[in-house]
Design a protein around this motif. Structure first.
Motif, mmCIF file in Angstrom:
data_model
loop_
_atom_site.group_PDB
_atom_site.id
_atom_site.type_symbol
_atom_site.label_atom_id
_atom_site.label_comp_id
_atom_site.label_asym_id
_atom_site.label_seq_id
_atom_site.Cartn_x
_atom_site.Cartn_y
_atom_site.Cartn_z
ATOM 1 N N LEU A 119 0.902 -1.223 -0.072
ATOM 2 C CA LEU A 119 -0.041 -0.061 0.133
ATOM 3 C C LEU A 119 0.799 1.292 0.140
ATOM 4 O O LEU A 119 0.654 2.258 -0.759
ATOM 5 N N ASP A 176 2.666 1.721 -3.424
ATOM 6 C CA ASP A 176 1.728 2.238 -4.703
ATOM 7 C C ASP A 176 1.244 3.706 -4.278
ATOM 8 O O ASP A 176 0.950 4.386 -5.040
ATOM 9 N N ILE A 228 -8.988 7.943 0.648
ATOM 10 C CA ILE A 228 -9.720 7.904 -0.617
ATOM 11 C C ILE A 228 -10.733 9.095 -0.712
ATOM 12 O O ILE A 228 -11.144 9.690 -1.678
ATOM 13 N N LEU A 230 -5.781 4.870 -8.737
ATOM 14 C CA LEU A 230 -6.525 3.747 -9.178
ATOM 15 C C LEU A 230 -5.800 3.152 -10.513
ATOM 16 O O LEU A 230 -5.886 1.807 -10.623
ATOM 17 N N ILE A 237 -2.699 1.377 -9.015
ATOM 18 C CA ILE A 237 -2.928 0.069 -8.286
ATOM 19 C C ILE A 237 -3.371 -0.830 -9.126
ATOM 20 O O ILE A 237 -3.499 -2.048 -8.840
ATOM 21 N N ILE A 279 -6.921 -0.799 -10.563
ATOM 22 C CA ILE A 279 -8.488 -1.023 -10.200
ATOM 23 C C ILE A 279 -9.068 -0.961 -11.454
ATOM 24 O O ILE A 279 -8.830 0.145 -12.053
ATOM 25 N N VAL A 313 -9.209 -1.237 -3.138
ATOM 26 C CA VAL A 313 -7.865 -0.970 -3.148
ATOM 27 C C VAL A 313 -7.177 -2.005 -2.330
ATOM 28 O O VAL A 313 -6.196 -2.432 -2.878
ATOM 29 N N ARG A 334 -7.000 -5.308 -4.065
ATOM 30 C CA ARG A 334 -6.142 -5.488 -5.340
ATOM 31 C C ARG A 334 -4.876 -5.431 -4.800
ATOM 32 O O ARG A 334 -3.976 -6.351 -5.451
ATOM 33 N N GLU A 335 -4.391 -4.848 -3.674
ATOM 34 C CA GLU A 335 -3.232 -4.738 -3.159
ATOM 35 C C GLU A 335 -2.870 -6.210 -2.496
ATOM 36 O O GLU A 335 -1.830 -6.938 -2.438
#
Length: 116
Positions: free
Chosen positions: A28, A31, A58, A73, A76, A78, A102, A105-106
């Motif tokens: 996190l 990114d 966010i 986005l 990362i 998304i 987020v 995906r991470e």
């Protein structure tokens, strides 16, 4: 086999169970730094604090720095399709849902990197 978590709580449970929670936070931070939106979360942060900090970050990006939000986005990774599926009528709820996307995906990145 990768099984995506359905909730933030299950994501945190999985990450802690597999001893990958710290790596999730490192990913996190990495990114967010790539997107020039530093968060510098300590690896000892509690899951509830992480959830709240990410949700707030966010929310502020959507509200005040929309171009940076879109860049984040993208970095990362998304999918635009997932974002379009969300209800944007309530900014607080939207930012909470995006925070989950987020994290999910991470987590996927961290999980794959450590399983393959």
């Amino acid at each position: 086999m990768y099984n995506p978590p359905a909730t933030i709580e299950s994501l945190f449970y999985q990450a802690e169970k597999e001893n990958l929670y710290e790596k999730l936070i490192v990913q996190l931070n990495k990114d967010f730094n790539l997107a020039n939106e530093s968060m510098e979360l300590p690896t000892t942060i509690l899951p509830s604090e992480l959830k709240n900090n990410l949700h707030e970050k966010i929310y502020k990006l959507i509200q005040y720095k929309f171009a940076e939000y879109l860049n984040l986005l993208y970095i990362i990774d998304i999918s635009e399709e997932k974002i379009k599926q969300l209800d944007g009528s309530d900014l607080v709820k939207l930012s909470e849902q995006v925070a989950f996307l987020v994290l999910a995906r991470e987590w996927q990145k961290v999980w794959f990197r450590n399983k393959l």
